[in-house]
Scaffold this active site. Structure first.
Site, PDB file in Angstrom:
ATOM      1  N   GLY A 261       0.792  -1.219   0.000  1.00  0.00           N
ATOM      2  CA  GLY A 261       0.000   0.000   0.000  1.00  0.00           C
ATOM      3  C   GLY A 261       0.824   1.268   0.000  1.00  0.00           C
ATOM      4  O   GLY A 261       0.288   2.354  -0.208  1.00  0.00           O
TER       5      GLY A 261
ATOM      6  N   CYS B  61     -27.319  -9.133 -16.601  1.00  0.00           N
ATOM      7  CA  CYS B  61     -26.696  -8.852 -17.892  1.00  0.00           C
ATOM      8  C   CYS B  61     -27.683  -9.224 -18.999  1.00  0.00           C
ATOM      9  O   CYS B  61     -28.258 -10.323 -18.996  1.00  0.00           O
ATOM     10  CB  CYS B  61     -25.405  -9.646 -18.045  1.00  0.00           C
ATOM     11  SG  CYS B  61     -24.684  -9.522 -19.695  1.00  0.00           S
TER      12      CYS B  61
ATOM     13  N   CYS C 147     -25.719 -12.330 -21.049  1.00  0.00           N
ATOM     14  CA  CYS C 147     -25.475 -13.657 -20.473  1.00  0.00           C
ATOM     15  C   CYS C 147     -26.375 -13.944 -19.271  1.00  0.00           C
ATOM     16  O   CYS C 147     -26.388 -15.048 -18.752  1.00  0.00           O
ATOM     17  CB  CYS C 147     -24.005 -13.802 -20.062  1.00  0.00           C
ATOM     18  SG  CYS C 147     -23.564 -12.846 -18.597  1.00  0.00           S
TER      19      CYS C 147
ATOM     20  N   CYS D 235     -22.512  -7.119 -19.142  1.00  0.00           N
ATOM     21  CA  CYS D 235     -21.305  -7.297 -18.359  1.00  0.00           C
ATOM     22  C   CYS D 235     -20.215  -6.375 -18.864  1.00  0.00           C
ATOM     23  O   CYS D 235     -19.984  -6.250 -20.067  1.00  0.00           O
ATOM     24  CB  CYS D 235     -20.791  -8.741 -18.492  1.00  0.00           C
ATOM     25  SG  CYS D 235     -21.795  -9.951 -17.655  1.00  0.00           S
TER      26      CYS D 235
ATOM     27  N   CYS E  26     -18.433 -12.482 -19.819  1.00  0.00           N
ATOM     28  CA  CYS E  26     -19.725 -12.551 -20.471  1.00  0.00           C
ATOM     29  C   CYS E  26     -19.678 -13.575 -21.616  1.00  0.00           C
ATOM     30  O   CYS E  26     -20.543 -14.435 -21.746  1.00  0.00           O
ATOM     31  CB  CYS E  26     -20.111 -11.175 -21.014  1.00  0.00           C
ATOM     32  SG  CYS E  26     -21.838 -11.031 -21.479  1.00  0.00           S
TER      33      CYS E  26
END
Lengths: 256, 230, 278
Positions: C31, C239, C242, C264, C270
């Site tokens: 980080g 979606c 899909c 998606c 997808c």
């Protein structure tokens, strides 16, 4: 009684020029110390050295910390000093813009110190912010306004709320009423005095305004050319000044 | 019993640094005592130094020599915080002028000495109301700042504030000046009550009748003029 | 190897070593923003110069590279960068998340959980999470050093006071391994839980000259309030292609009459779902 702040032989020079020289004093819990002098007298240098904004060349600044008793602030690590700066100490700048975040709402400004010491409950932070805005006479409806929408006096009161919300024990004030209208000044002085008494705060107030110290300060320190030339009870120094410069300073004030 | 107020060999002069360094001696060799329950009046012509003595007793003026013991503390050598504590607990002062923060309501101005002592707010305000009532300040004015009041009203607020706490030592500078007969009577009663309560009082009274009524002794400060005392 | 005159993956070896040292430091201090001497790349700032340099430093000839932009493999940015490395490094490329060994991404984390054999490289525009709250870099570095993060919550406070909820929807700040507050780059907050991953995640900011990292299995906590907990929500739709209910969706405007559909954002996810369905 143990002094809250014990300053010993504090000296700060800028190259060959003296900022403040060999300043010593003790501040006891609940006391308000006024530091007066004209521009360039070293009073702001002294305040900044005390508050850790400037590194003095010599001397000690011993603060009676809550956890560990007396500690030399100048020998503390930066994290320790910062922690002190957002818990037990507060600094009220002359210009509220220097002490506020202008792009953040009044509530956020007051809440910052709480969040800095770990507050993580929005509702409680907001309740405390509301409470403090009330104490400095800012309406609850203004909590989400930015300070840029506030008058100078309100900004200064907001700065005070932001500083006092964590219940500090020592407040540094640099010309807290400077740049405000006289009527606004009186209101602010009254407010500061009330808070000082109710919270049992100790304060160091730097100003060139003798009327301000007469109303706020228990004790007075007169500075000239970086030196402390007279100290004593506020009313005694103002009514029976001993040093030539203090006599000049007091006699130069226009009477109303 | 040691006296509440004990002054010895007191000397005071003013040095005017900005007027050629002129030194003006005002008091020399002053000495007197005031016991608990006793009221002493300072007398002498205008300019004899009555007010100067009062101010030294209050710690407002610095003495150049001698000692001033009040409640056991020598204020000529005390630290500011010791004097502040003394003023808070032991030593009261009713000056001729009211000096307050603008905007503070009268009731709070009068209650402040008790609040400063940490008394409960309800008790302090009750005492303030009582005193203001006795001194005939109409309750419609209690919520206002005394800075806007007439001279007589300000003087009575000042007295109320001075008597809010039962100080063991009390300094009164012309407490009855600019008061009408009724209010004057009230103030004299307050002084008598304070005496009966054991306060040691030093006062300046130009009001001869008042002086005769409350003072047990008179001290002529002219005797303390420089060159006069031994 | 490629048949070009470029050094492998464009950058010279010294530069890649310098970047690898920065990456190693980033991995060692999760980080923490490690400064590095960012190079001029043959593409404009904002097009992923930081990510490209990190990818270049990580690539080996045996790697298989995938590049996505907003989850899609077929946008200009993604195609350009993929071609860039095909040409300069001659590495194999793929659009299949599971087959890639290095994935460079802009603004998304793939839906399929990544594995320990994969590296995810983020393109980062502004690495400093405190930047818009505190303009001074000197000050923000001090704040990181001293863990002085009150200001970060001030931003979230401001969100709630103004919008009634934490309205930050992307680049949602996180605390890494209980120490550094980090900007996860402008991924949607929906992706934040996926920051706790088996893969090594590297972040490169070219213009700002910073690299930081989240090593595999590192604790990553999204900042929030006790009474306003972090909520990785998304558009409440399935979606349109899909039918997935648990993937991050793009809203696509289909005509001028207000017609729209949600699909998606992760094109590979997808496509593979539709391939399975078919």
């Amino acid at each position: 009684m143990m002094p809250l702040l014990d300053v010993r032989s504090l000296t700060k020079t800028y190259g060959g020029r003296i900022g403040c020289a060999d300043v010593s004093f003790r501040l006891y819990p609940g006391e308000v110390l006024g530091i007066v002098g004209e521009s360039g007298s070293g009073k702001s240098t002294l305040l900044n050295c005390l508050a850790g904004h400037l590194l003095p060349d010599a001397g000690r600044v011993i603060f009676d910390t809550r956890a560990e008793g007396p500690r030399d602030v100048l020998e503390m690590s930066e994290p320790e000093r910062r922690m002190l700066g957002r818990t037990d100490w507060a600094f009220v700048h002359q210009n509220p813009r220097d002490g506020l975040r202008m792009r953040i709402s009044a509530g956020g400004n007051v809440g910052e110190r709480l969040m800095a010491v770990g507050a993580r409950h929005y509702g409680e932070i907001r309740a405390q912010a509301t409470d403090w805005l009330g104490r400095v006479e800012i309406g609850e409806t203004r909590i989400d306004d930015r300070p840029s929408a506030f008058s100078g006096g309100m900004q200064q009161r907001l700065q005070i709320a932001r500083n006092l919300v964590t219940g500090p024990r020592l407040v540094f004030m640099d010309e807290p009423t400077g740049g405000l209208d006289v009527s606004v000044q009186a209101r602010l002085l009254d407010l500061i005095r009330g808070l000082v008494r109710r919270m049992g705060l100790s304060a160091i107030v730097v100003t060139h305004d003798l009327a301000v110290v007469r109303l706020l300060a228990d004790r007075l320190m007169v500075m000239k050319d970086g030196q402390v030339i007279e100290t004593g009870l506020t009313d005694q120094v103002l009514d029976d000044p001993q040093a030539p410069y203090t006599q000049l300073l007091v006699s130069s004030v226009l009477q109303v | 019993m040691t006296p509440m107020i004990h002054v010895e060999h007191l000397a005071k002069s003013f040095t005017l640094h900005n007027q050629g360094g002129a030194v003006i001696p005002v008091i020399e060799g002053a000495g007197f005592s005031v016991r608990a329950g006793e009221c002493v009046a300072l007398t002498g012509t205008s300019g004899a130094g009555k007010s100067t003595v009062m101010r030294i007793l209050y710690g407002n003026y610095l003495a150049q020599g001698g000692s001033v013991r009040i409640g056991g503390l020598d204020i000529t050598k005390a630290e500011p915080r010791e004097i502040l504590a003394l003023r808070r607990e032991t030593l009261g002062y009713v000056s001729q002028f009211l000096r307050v923060v603008p905007r503070v309501p009268t009731l709070e101005v009068v209650a402040e000495p008790l609040l400063a002592l940490g008394r409960p707010e309800a008790e302090a305000l009750a005492r303030a109301r009582d005193l203001l009532t006795r001194l005939r300040i109409p309750d419609t004015l209690w919520g206002l700042s005394p800075t806007t009041f007439s001279g007589g009203e300000q003087q009575r607020v000042n007295i109320a504030r001075g008597f809010a706490h039962a100080y063991p030592a009390l300094l009164l500078d012309e407490p009855t000046a600019s008061l009408d007969a009724t209010n004057r009577e009230t103030v004299l009663t307050l002084i008598e009550e304070a005496k009966a309560g054991g306060a040691a009082i030093v006062g300046i009274f130009h009001d001869l009748e008042a002086r005769a009524r409350v003072a047990d002794r008179e001290i002529d400060v002219s005797a303390f003029a420089p060159g006069r005392a031994a | 190897m490629s048949d070009t005159d470029y050094n492998f993956a464009y950058l010279d070896e010294q530069t890649k070593r310098m970047i690898r040292r920065a990456i190693l430091k980033g991995v060692a201090v999760p980080g923490y923003q490690v400064p590095f001497a960012s190079r001029e790349m043959p593409m404009p700032y904002g097009w992923g110069t930081g990510g490209v340099q990190v990818t270049a430093a990580c690539l080996t000839p045996a790697d298989r590279l995938k590049v996505i932009d907003q989850g899609a493999d077929d946008t200009t940015n993604a195609v350009s960068i993929r071609k860039f490395f095909e040409k300069t490094a001659g590495v194999a490329v793929t659009e299949r998340t599971a087959e890639a060994t290095i994935i460079q991404t802009r603004h998304r984390i793939p839906e399929v959980p990544l594995t320990e054999d994969q590296i995810l490289v983020y393109q980062v525009p502004i690495p400093e999470p405190l930047r818009f709250l505190e303009p001074s870099e000197v000050e923000t570095r001090k704040m990181h050093a001293l863990e002085d993060y009150g200001l970060m919550h001030v931003k979230l406070y401001e969100d709630i006071s103004r919008h009634g909820e934490i309205a930050t929807a992307y680049a949602y700040p996180v605390k890494v391994e209980g120490r550094y507050v980090m900007d996860p780059s402008p991924i949607p907050k929906f992706d934040n839980p996926k920051l706790e991953s088996a893969a090594l995640q590297l972040f490169g900011a070219g213009r700002e000259q910073r690299i930081y990292a989240v090593p595999p299995h590192t604790r990553v906590v999204s900042l929030d309030f006790d009474d306003y907990p972090f909520d990785p929500s998304k558009a409440p739709h399935a979606c349109a292609l899909c039918g997935a209910l648990d993937s991050y969706l793009d809203e696509v405007i289909t005509d001028d009459a207000g017609g729209r559909m949600f699909v998606c954002s992760d094109t590979d996810f997808c496509a593979s779902r539709r391939g399975e369905a078919a």
